[in-house]
Design a protein around this motif. Sequence first.
Motif, PDB file in Angstrom:
ATOM      1  N   ARG A  62      39.217  39.736  49.660  1.00 26.59           N
ATOM      2  CA  ARG A  62      38.454  38.519  49.369  1.00 26.59           C
ATOM      3  C   ARG A  62      36.955  38.808  49.255  1.00 26.59           C
TER       4      ARG A  62
ATOM      5  N   ALA B 298      36.652  41.057  45.806  1.00 27.80           N
ATOM      6  CA  ALA B 298      37.104  40.393  44.573  1.00 27.80           C
ATOM      7  C   ALA B 298      36.559  38.978  44.443  1.00 27.80           C
TER       8      ALA B 298
ATOM      9  N   GLU C 184      37.812  33.096  44.989  1.00 20.57           N
ATOM     10  CA  GLU C 184      38.551  32.442  43.912  1.00 20.57           C
ATOM     11  C   GLU C 184      39.523  33.408  43.235  1.00 20.57           C
ATOM     12  N   ALA C 185      39.037  34.589  42.892  1.00 20.59           N
ATOM     13  CA  ALA C 185      39.908  35.587  42.248  1.00 20.59           C
ATOM     14  C   ALA C 185      41.031  36.020  43.191  1.00 20.59           C
TER      15      ALA C 185
ATOM     16  N   ASP D  23      43.564  33.216  43.363  1.00 18.00           N
ATOM     17  CA  ASP D  23      44.331  33.186  42.112  1.00 18.00           C
ATOM     18  C   ASP D  23      45.375  34.296  42.075  1.00 18.00           C
ATOM     19  N   ALA D  24      44.993  35.480  42.521  1.00 16.66           N
ATOM     20  CA  ALA D  24      45.891  36.626  42.474  1.00 16.66           C
ATOM     21  C   ALA D  24      46.973  36.561  43.548  1.00 16.66           C
TER      22      ALA D  24
ATOM     23  N   THR E 196      30.176  44.469  44.499  1.00 15.20           N
ATOM     24  CA  THR E 196      31.080  43.507  43.869  1.00 15.20           C
ATOM     25  C   THR E 196      32.181  44.308  43.211  1.00 15.20           C
TER      26      THR E 196
ATOM     27  N   THR F 195      35.764  44.393  40.517  1.00 16.80           N
ATOM     28  CA  THR F 195      36.642  43.853  39.491  1.00 16.80           C
ATOM     29  C   THR F 195      38.064  44.217  39.884  1.00 16.80           C
ATOM     30  N   LEU F 196      38.929  43.227  39.925  1.00 20.71           N
ATOM     31  CA  LEU F 196      40.338  43.492  40.204  1.00 20.71           C
ATOM     32  C   LEU F 196      40.954  44.098  38.948  1.00 20.71           C
TER      33      LEU F 196
ATOM     34  N   LYS G 132      50.210  42.555  38.174  1.00 23.36           N
ATOM     35  CA  LYS G 132      49.401  41.539  37.471  1.00 23.36           C
ATOM     36  C   LYS G 132      48.303  42.246  36.713  1.00 23.36           C
TER      37      LYS G 132
END
Length: 173
Positions: free
Chosen positions: A124, A127, A130-131, A134-135, A159, A161-162, A173
């Motif tokens: 958390r 990523a 929110e992301a 969502d995931a 920061t 990026t998934l 995913k």
Amino acid sequence: MQDSAARPFRLFLLRHARSGWALPGQRDFDRALDDVGYAEAELIAQMAADRGIRPELILCSTAVRCRQTAEPFFRSVSEDIQIRYVDALYTGPASVYTDIIDANRHLNSLMIVGHNPMIDELFRRFAGNEAATDALPHGYPPAALAILDLQGGPGGAATATLVSLILPTREPK
């Protein structure tokens, strides 16, 4: 002209596979994977190997269930992968995980095999809530493997990026 942007640091976050409850008199540390957990650990390692995932280093909690989750990576991905067992990944909060990650940012990639709630907190944090929601709307499940590319400074300043999320029960995913 060469791109001057720093190459992202690839972080693999793996929560240990499903484990059984502690037996009477057994320490939490000694809890082993149950039958489903053994199958999940083997499956997630094979799925990672099939996708060419090969972390430079694996840092794993010393707890039995984490060691049992990490060992299939050695067999499936590469016998050249170095696995180091770190007590602090069993005993420490998410901030200890962040410190360990920061200390290894000189590598190109690192896999952490650890526990919830720390793995979920890291996911958390990097990523974004929110992301992450969502995931994984129901939280970070056992044997889930998140692949994140981190940019920026250490700890909370980074920061991510998934890149991918691999679950042992369905396609990534």
